[in-house]
Design a protein around this motif. Structure first.
Motif, PDB file in Angstrom:
ATOM      1  N   TYR A  32      -2.437  -9.331  -2.162  1.00 25.08           N
ATOM      2  CA  TYR A  32      -3.609 -10.008  -2.715  1.00 25.08           C
ATOM      3  C   TYR A  32      -4.824  -9.138  -2.415  1.00 25.08           C
ATOM      4  O   TYR A  32      -4.957  -8.609  -1.306  1.00 25.08           O
ATOM      5  CB  TYR A  32      -3.779 -11.382  -2.086  1.00 25.08           C
ATOM      6  CG  TYR A  32      -5.000 -12.142  -2.553  1.00 25.08           C
ATOM      7  CD1 TYR A  32      -5.036 -12.715  -3.823  1.00 25.08           C
ATOM      8  CD2 TYR A  32      -6.113 -12.281  -1.739  1.00 25.08           C
ATOM      9  CE1 TYR A  32      -6.155 -13.409  -4.259  1.00 25.08           C
ATOM     10  CE2 TYR A  32      -7.226 -12.978  -2.155  1.00 25.08           C
ATOM     11  CZ  TYR A  32      -7.242 -13.541  -3.417  1.00 25.08           C
ATOM     12  OH  TYR A  32      -8.350 -14.224  -3.849  1.00 25.08           O
ATOM     13  N   GLY A  33      -5.701  -8.983  -3.415  1.00 24.59           N
ATOM     14  CA  GLY A  33      -6.857  -8.137  -3.162  1.00 24.59           C
ATOM     15  C   GLY A  33      -7.842  -8.077  -4.309  1.00 24.59           C
ATOM     16  O   GLY A  33      -7.956  -9.009  -5.111  1.00 24.59           O
ATOM     17  N   PHE A  34      -8.535  -6.939  -4.385  1.00 21.74           N
ATOM     18  CA  PHE A  34      -9.643  -6.752  -5.314  1.00 21.74           C
ATOM     19  C   PHE A  34      -9.240  -5.842  -6.471  1.00 21.74           C
ATOM     20  O   PHE A  34      -8.439  -4.924  -6.309  1.00 21.74           O
ATOM     21  CB  PHE A  34     -10.829  -6.110  -4.595  1.00 21.74           C
ATOM     22  CG  PHE A  34     -11.535  -7.026  -3.640  1.00 21.74           C
ATOM     23  CD1 PHE A  34     -12.697  -7.684  -4.017  1.00 21.74           C
ATOM     24  CD2 PHE A  34     -11.033  -7.231  -2.366  1.00 21.74           C
ATOM     25  CE1 PHE A  34     -13.357  -8.524  -3.140  1.00 21.74           C
ATOM     26  CE2 PHE A  34     -11.682  -8.079  -1.474  1.00 21.74           C
ATOM     27  CZ  PHE A  34     -12.844  -8.723  -1.863  1.00 21.74           C
ATOM     28  N   ASN A  35      -9.822  -6.085  -7.649  1.00 20.65           N
ATOM     29  CA  ASN A  35      -9.763  -5.118  -8.745  1.00 20.65           C
ATOM     30  C   ASN A  35     -11.171  -4.618  -9.027  1.00 20.65           C
ATOM     31  O   ASN A  35     -12.130  -5.394  -9.043  1.00 20.65           O
ATOM     32  CB  ASN A  35      -9.110  -5.716 -10.001  1.00 20.65           C
ATOM     33  CG  ASN A  35      -9.588  -7.124 -10.300  1.00 20.65           C
ATOM     34  OD1 ASN A  35     -10.757  -7.438 -10.178  1.00 20.65           O
ATOM     35  ND2 ASN A  35      -8.669  -7.986 -10.698  1.00 20.65           N
ATOM     36  N   ILE A  36     -11.296  -3.324  -9.203  1.00 19.25           N
ATOM     37  CA  ILE A  36     -12.600  -2.682  -9.375  1.00 19.25           C
ATOM     38  C   ILE A  36     -12.581  -1.862 -10.660  1.00 19.25           C
ATOM     39  O   ILE A  36     -11.905  -0.831 -10.744  1.00 19.25           O
ATOM     40  CB  ILE A  36     -12.928  -1.774  -8.187  1.00 19.25           C
ATOM     41  CG1 ILE A  36     -12.902  -2.584  -6.882  1.00 19.25           C
ATOM     42  CG2 ILE A  36     -14.281  -1.099  -8.377  1.00 19.25           C
ATOM     43  CD1 ILE A  36     -13.062  -1.740  -5.638  1.00 19.25           C
ATOM     44  N   PRO A  37     -13.308  -2.282 -11.712  1.00 16.83           N
ATOM     45  CA  PRO A  37     -13.341  -1.505 -12.953  1.00 16.83           C
ATOM     46  C   PRO A  37     -14.128  -0.213 -12.772  1.00 16.83           C
ATOM     47  O   PRO A  37     -15.158  -0.189 -12.105  1.00 16.83           O
ATOM     48  CB  PRO A  37     -14.040  -2.448 -13.934  1.00 16.83           C
ATOM     49  CG  PRO A  37     -14.855  -3.359 -13.088  1.00 16.83           C
ATOM     50  CD  PRO A  37     -14.110  -3.515 -11.798  1.00 16.83           C
ATOM     51  N   ILE A  38     -13.625   0.861 -13.356  1.00 17.57           N
ATOM     52  CA  ILE A  38     -14.308   2.158 -13.289  1.00 17.57           C
ATOM     53  C   ILE A  38     -14.804   2.565 -14.676  1.00 17.57           C
ATOM     54  O   ILE A  38     -15.984   2.765 -14.886  1.00 17.57           O
ATOM     55  CB  ILE A  38     -13.368   3.224 -12.702  1.00 17.57           C
ATOM     56  CG1 ILE A  38     -12.961   2.835 -11.271  1.00 17.57           C
ATOM     57  CG2 ILE A  38     -14.041   4.598 -12.705  1.00 17.57           C
ATOM     58  CD1 ILE A  38     -11.980   3.780 -10.628  1.00 17.57           C
ATOM     59  N   THR A  39     -13.886   2.698 -15.640  1.00 14.38           N
ATOM     60  CA  THR A  39     -14.257   2.985 -17.022  1.00 14.38           C
ATOM     61  C   THR A  39     -13.325   2.207 -17.946  1.00 14.38           C
ATOM     62  O   THR A  39     -12.176   1.936 -17.579  1.00 14.38           O
ATOM     63  CB  THR A  39     -14.125   4.496 -17.339  1.00 14.38           C
ATOM     64  OG1 THR A  39     -12.767   4.902 -17.131  1.00 14.38           O
ATOM     65  CG2 THR A  39     -15.069   5.318 -16.496  1.00 14.38           C
ATOM     66  N   PRO A  40     -13.790   1.833 -19.138  1.00 11.87           N
ATOM     67  CA  PRO A  40     -15.164   1.924 -19.636  1.00 11.87           C
ATOM     68  C   PRO A  40     -16.031   0.807 -19.044  1.00 11.87           C
ATOM     69  O   PRO A  40     -15.526  -0.265 -18.729  1.00 11.87           O
ATOM     70  CB  PRO A  40     -14.991   1.718 -21.142  1.00 11.87           C
ATOM     71  CG  PRO A  40     -13.786   0.841 -21.248  1.00 11.87           C
ATOM     72  CD  PRO A  40     -12.872   1.235 -20.131  1.00 11.87           C
TER      73      PRO A  40
END
Length: 232
Positions: A32-40
């Motif tokens: 369980y954790g985090f999602n971090i968008p980078i692009t786009p």
């Protein structure tokens, strides 16, 4: 279904082939954790989407103390902190090769390992704009979706590192760091179509996950820890 039976048969055959090894090879895992968008990220503020909305489940098989593979399912919900109705939901299935770096490089100790894993996957994304249109709302740019499907299918390349802390012979604590490449996507993490001409682009995001691995089998040690256990 035939492919599933074939995979089970192959695993059973490999199990018999390496049955003389004095360690367990199967494990199941959950994180369980985090999602971090980078692009786009042209239409979003990336920091607004960093939330603990990632869940993953996996099954792993190690051929020996160094190399194995795993099957996984991952769910990522990208949601704007300021507006929960804006977002995109990802469901990913993947297969990855797994390599025990600590064993190969003779690093660290009996209670700490680092696994490298990489592979391919397929994601079914459920953009908010399609759901909104299906419910009578307006689609992005006042267009109409190409078809009646509620999802976008995306190919993935997956690369990750998994530090492991051995809690017991049957369990390990993990901190997984994964970089995912979406080979082509039409929709943003906001769930909106990226371009009016429906252009597809490469996307990237990161998962940071805390999880547990549970080792299965009758032997005392799992392959993850067998190599180091011989030295202590």
């Amino acid at each position: 279904m035939k492919k599933i039976y074939l995979l089970i048969f192959l695993l059973f055959f490999v199990e018999l082939l390496f049955s003389q090894r004095k360690y367990n090879r199967f494990s199941i895992e959950a994180g369980y954790g985090f999602n971090i968008p980078i692009t786009p990220k042209d239409d979003i503020t990336a920091s607004d989407y960093i939330l603990p909305n990632h869940i993953d489940l996996g099954v792993r098989y190690m051929f020996d103390e160094y190399f194995g593979f795993k099957l996984h399912y991952a769910n990522d919900r990208f949601r704007d902190k300021k507006n929960k109705n804006i977002g995109n939901g990802y469901h990913r299935l993947g297969i990855e090769a797994v390599y025990n770096l600590s064993n190969r490089l003779d690093l660290l100790n009996n209670n700490f390992n680092i696994l490298f894993h990489a592979g391919i996957g397929v994601t079914y994304a459920f953009p908010e704009s399609i759901r909104r249109f299906k419910n009578g709302g307006e689609f992005t740019f006042e267009l109409t979706p190409y078809n009646t499907k509620r999802y976008e299918r995306i190919g993935n390349l997956i690369f990750g590192l998994t530090p492991q802390f051995r809690l017991s012979d049957d369990m390990a604590l993990t901190f997984d760091m994964v970089y995912i490449i979406n080979t082509q996507q039409q929709y943003s993490y906001s769930g909106e179509l990226l371009y009016i001409n429906r252009k597809k682009v490469q996307g990237n995001f990161v998962n940071f996950t805390v999880g547990l691995q549970f080792y299965l089998g009758k032997e005392r040690r799992h392959a993850d820890w067998y190599y180091n256990s011989r030295k202590y």
